[in-house]
Each structure stands twice: as C-alpha cells, then as structure tokens.
Design a protein around this motif. Structure first.
Motif, short mmCIF file in Angstrom:
data_model
loop_
_atom_site.label_atom_id
_atom_site.label_comp_id
_atom_site.label_asym_id
_atom_site.label_seq_id
_atom_site.Cartn_x
_atom_site.Cartn_y
_atom_site.Cartn_z
N UNK A 129 0.82 -1.22 0.00
CA UNK A 129 0.00 0.00 0.00
C UNK A 129 0.85 1.26 0.00
N UNK A 130 2.04 1.17 0.59
CA UNK A 130 2.98 2.28 0.51
C UNK A 130 3.44 2.44 -0.94
N UNK A 131 3.65 1.33 -1.61
CA UNK A 131 4.03 1.38 -3.02
C UNK A 131 2.91 1.95 -3.87
N UNK A 132 1.66 1.68 -3.49
CA UNK A 132 0.51 2.20 -4.23
C UNK A 132 0.31 3.70 -4.01
N UNK A 133 0.82 4.21 -2.91
CA UNK A 133 0.63 5.61 -2.54
C UNK A 133 1.47 6.54 -3.42
N UNK A 134 0.84 7.60 -3.92
CA UNK A 134 1.53 8.52 -4.81
C UNK A 134 2.13 9.72 -4.10
N UNK A 135 2.79 9.47 -2.95
CA UNK A 135 3.46 10.54 -2.21
C UNK A 135 4.82 10.06 -1.76
N UNK A 136 5.87 10.73 -2.21
CA UNK A 136 7.23 10.29 -1.90
C UNK A 136 7.54 10.36 -0.42
N UNK A 137 6.94 11.32 0.30
CA UNK A 137 7.28 11.48 1.72
C UNK A 137 6.91 10.24 2.54
N UNK A 138 5.94 9.47 2.07
CA UNK A 138 5.52 8.25 2.77
C UNK A 138 6.56 7.15 2.62
N UNK A 139 7.38 7.22 1.55
CA UNK A 139 8.27 6.12 1.18
C UNK A 139 9.73 6.37 1.54
N UNK A 140 10.05 7.59 1.93
CA UNK A 140 11.44 7.97 2.16
C UNK A 140 12.12 7.08 3.20
N UNK A 141 13.28 6.53 2.82
CA UNK A 141 14.09 5.76 3.75
C UNK A 141 13.82 4.27 3.78
N UNK A 142 12.80 3.81 3.04
CA UNK A 142 12.43 2.40 3.12
C UNK A 142 12.95 1.57 1.94
N UNK A 143 13.79 2.17 1.11
CA UNK A 143 14.37 1.41 0.01
C UNK A 143 13.43 1.26 -1.15
N UNK A 144 13.76 0.36 -2.10
CA UNK A 144 12.94 0.21 -3.30
C UNK A 144 11.51 -0.23 -2.98
N UNK A 145 10.57 0.39 -3.67
CA UNK A 145 9.17 -0.01 -3.56
C UNK A 145 8.89 -1.17 -4.51
N UNK A 146 7.70 -1.74 -4.42
CA UNK A 146 7.29 -2.73 -5.41
C UNK A 146 7.28 -2.06 -6.78
N UNK A 147 7.70 -2.77 -7.79
CA UNK A 147 7.96 -2.15 -9.08
C UNK A 147 6.75 -2.09 -10.00
N UNK A 148 5.62 -2.60 -9.57
CA UNK A 148 4.51 -2.75 -10.50
C UNK A 148 3.46 -1.64 -10.40
N UNK A 149 3.80 -0.54 -9.73
CA UNK A 149 2.86 0.58 -9.61
C UNK A 149 3.30 1.75 -10.48
N UNK A 150 2.32 2.37 -11.12
CA UNK A 150 2.56 3.55 -11.96
C UNK A 150 1.69 4.67 -11.42
N UNK A 151 2.25 5.88 -11.31
CA UNK A 151 1.53 7.01 -10.73
C UNK A 151 1.25 8.06 -11.80
N UNK A 152 0.01 8.46 -11.89
CA UNK A 152 -0.42 9.44 -12.89
C UNK A 152 -1.07 10.64 -12.21
N UNK A 153 -1.14 11.78 -12.89
CA UNK A 153 -1.81 12.95 -12.30
C UNK A 153 -3.30 12.65 -12.09
N UNK A 154 -3.81 13.06 -10.95
CA UNK A 154 -5.23 12.87 -10.62
C UNK A 154 -6.08 13.77 -11.49
N UNK A 155 -7.22 13.28 -11.90
CA UNK A 155 -8.16 14.01 -12.76
C UNK A 155 -7.61 14.29 -14.17
N UNK A 156 -6.61 13.50 -14.59
CA UNK A 156 -6.02 13.64 -15.92
C UNK A 156 -6.33 12.36 -16.72
N UNK A 157 -7.44 12.38 -17.43
CA UNK A 157 -7.88 11.19 -18.15
C UNK A 157 -6.95 10.88 -19.32
N UNK A 158 -6.41 11.90 -19.95
CA UNK A 158 -5.52 11.68 -21.09
C UNK A 158 -4.27 10.91 -20.68
#
Length: 385
Positions: A129-158
């Motif tokens: 769930x940390x890997x799913x989260x689109x905020x870097x501050x939540x992940x700082x210091x914990x090393x590589x996240x799971x690699x299968x998540x992609x983060x896109x701008x919210x409300x940007x359908x294109x």
C-alpha cells in the motif's frame, strides 16, 4: 522518557474522556473535535447504540477465530455489501490491510501485475500500500518499492489513456484524496477511468477508507457519481472507533479468494463486528444520509461566507462532511492556535486544513467551529478582501 517509538508528532492534548463531538482533556479543557479520530468516529464519541452493541458482545465472546461460523459476520457483510450494492466481503483490521487484500485480489483475478494509482494518493503504510501511494514522503528511507505501480496525475484522463494497457491489473483511486489535500475527482475523469478499465479488462478499485460509511452524505462516495467499481475498500468509519477494515467485491471475484488464498487472525473480530453492525444500521438509512448532505451544505455555505474575506484562504473544497481549507498560513502554527482555542482539526497535503466533524454534528457546533476559525485565521491575516 517514553517507551514508544516516536513515529507520531503528538499534540499537547491528552484525552481524559470523550462524548459526542467533544474530547475532554486532562488539562481540564473541552475540545470540539473536528478530527473524529481521523474520520473514524462518524457517529461521534461513544454513541449509545454502538456502546451497547459492544457491551452485549463482550458478555458473549471476544475471539474464536475465523474457523468458526459467526452469524454476526454474515450480518455485517450483508449490510456492507448491500450498502455498496455489491456482493461479497472480506473483513480485515484496518484500511491498509483492506487495500493490501484488494491489491492481491486484483493481481490474482487478472493474472497481471501492473496497477495504476495517482499522485497525492494515500493507500496505507504496508509495503504494497505504501508502493501504491503517490506521495514520496511516505516512502522515504524504506528502500525500493514494489515495481509494478505507476503514478499518474489525478483528474487527468488523457494521462491514463496513454498508460493503461493489456498488462494493467487494476486502476486504484480515491474519490476524494483525503490525505492528499481534499481533492475531489471529476465526473468526467471517474467515468472515464471506469470505461477504460472495462475496455482493457482491468479491475476498477475504489479506496473508500476515509470517504465511506456516510462521510460524504452517501453510504459510499462513489455513489454520488453512479459508478460501478469491481472492488471497494472500507475501514475508518466502519467500526466507529473499533479496528476493522473490509474489501467489498463483485460476485465474479468469488473464485479468486477461496479457502487458503487469504486470511486474517483478527479480521472480523466479534467486538469490531458488533460495532460495525450498530454503525451501519444507523448510517445506512436514507434519512440519515440526507441529513448529512443537508448539514454539509449548510457548513460549506457558512464557511465560505465567513472565511472568504481573508486573503490567506485560497479555496474551500468538500464532499459532504469532508472539508479542506487551502490556506497560505503556516499549517502547524494554525493547527496549534486552533487547539489553544479548543478546536481540533487536521492537516492534509502541504497547505490544507482538514475538517472531519462527526456526522451527528449540530448546527450550533458547526457555528462554534466557524467562529473559532474566524478568530484564529483573523490573528494570522494580513488583509481582508
């Protein structure tokens, strides 16, 4: 010296007792609580109906494990499934656990790994769930996240159209980005996400950990937009203070979560289930939700009228009783000053004051909060419009 890890920037308030919309501190002060335990105590503190349900269950049994048939679990699952107009429920202990289970369910159901989420989202603090989260501050210091998540701008359908493909297992989002700053998804965006998921046979996961159980004036926030997700997650308000989370899914997913595929020792704990049943039986009534919508409109109108005179107030955003006030005032200072004036509120994002009053809040309590906000923001204000 404290024996607790310093993982929380704790306030100076120590509760002694709580009731309704108020926390009574050991300092002798009475605080108007517009945090609701971070969106948890939707019926306020210690509502009689929930307290009685917990007490009744205490006299029967506290824990037996999920090897046993438990009629109350079935009742809670039915209330939750019907409230979401879906089919099946898995009970966990928290929002993070619910989202973790949803991620597992989506990957197993589709046989795919890629999951798309959005910047400024928050889905939890386990590794998935940390890997799913689109905020870097939540992940700082914990090393590589799971690699299968992609983060896109919210409300940007294109952006989603360019990223979703046949390898996508799911698109996961919040209707309102709570921790990210009270940003509400647009109708066009949300329906576009749903349509793209159908086209690519990806699952549509809606994280309703904070928005669910009446917070926005509907049982679930996605119902404002007439969406039909494949998976919905719930927690916070579900047990009105007792730890519980849930995954709600469509019937087609039943084959994926069979015996041994997933589990939880404490998930669906009898005490939490009792609290959840009492909470849902109160909130999942049309009249109750209509009152939440009505009083939230009243709150928004009063807030806007009262605070728009301050240049430091940039925007007020809401869906139901989930309110964000974007401000240029230093947020930690503002929150501390509000506490000193007996109002408890929360931060969201980097510059948003978050208000989550109980759904049972009165107009008098809303007016009291607005008066405190006016006074405190006025102290920091350099000019008025």
């Amino acid at each position: 010296m404290s024996y607790l890890f310093p993982t929380y920037a704790r306030w100076e308030v120590e509760p002694d007792m709580a009731e309704g919309s108020y926390i009574f501190g050991k300092d002798g002060k009475k605080y108007l609580d517009f945090t609701s335990g971070i969106g948890v105590c939707n019926l306020g503190h210690r509502p009689t109906v929930v307290q009685k349900a917990i007490a009744n269950q205490l006299d029967r049994f506290w824990h037996v494990s999920n090897l046993f048939i438990q009629g109350e679990q079935e009742k809670a699952a039915e209330l939750l499934a019907k409230g979401a107009r879906m089919d099946l429920v898995f009970f966990a202990n928290s929002g993070a656990e619910a989202n973790e289970a949803a991620i597992k369910l989506a990957r197993k159901a589709t046989g795919r790994k890629k999951i798309i989420t959005f910047t400024n989202s928050f889905h939890g603090r386990t590794f998935a769930t940390m890997s799913a989260t689109g905020q870097d501050k939540i992940k700082t210091g914990f090393g590589p996240m799971l690699e299968t998540f992609i983060y896109l701008p919210f409300n940007d359908l294109q952006a989603l159209k360019q990223s979703i493909d046949e390898d996508t297992a799911a698109v996961m989002l919040e209707i309102v980005q709570g921790e990210g700053g009270i940003h509400v998804g647009t109708d066009e965006f949300l329906h576009g996400v749903q349509q793209l998921c159908k086209e690519y046979e990806a699952l549509f996961i809606i994280d309703e950990i904070q928005t669910g159980i009446g917070r926005t004036g509907k049982p679930f926030a996605f119902q404002h937009f007439h969406l039909s997700p494949d998976i919905v997650t719930s927690a916070k308000g579900l047990g009105n203070g007792l730890p519980i989370g849930a995954v709600i899914g469509k019937k087609e997913l039943e084959r994926v979560f069979g015996p041994g595929s997933h589990g939880s020792t404490f998930g669906g704990n009898p005490l939490s289930i009792a609290a959840a049943i009492a909470t849902m039986e109160t909130i999942f009534h049309e009249e109750f939700c209509q009152e939440v919508e009505s009083i939230s409109q009243y709150f928004l109108e009063k807030l806007t009228t009262s605070l728009q005179v301050f240049t430091e107030v940039k925007e007020i955003r809401n869906l139901g009783l989930m309110v964000g006030i974007e401000t240029s005032i230093d947020l930690p200072m503002l929150l501390k000053e509000l506490r000193e004036n007996d109002l408890l509120a929360l931060p969201a994002g980097t510059n948003v004051l978050r208000l989550l009053p109980p759904l049972t809040v009165t107009k008098a309590e809303l007016n009291k909060a607005i008066n405190i906000l006016q006074t405190v923001i006025g102290k920091f204000s350099k000019a008025v419009v």
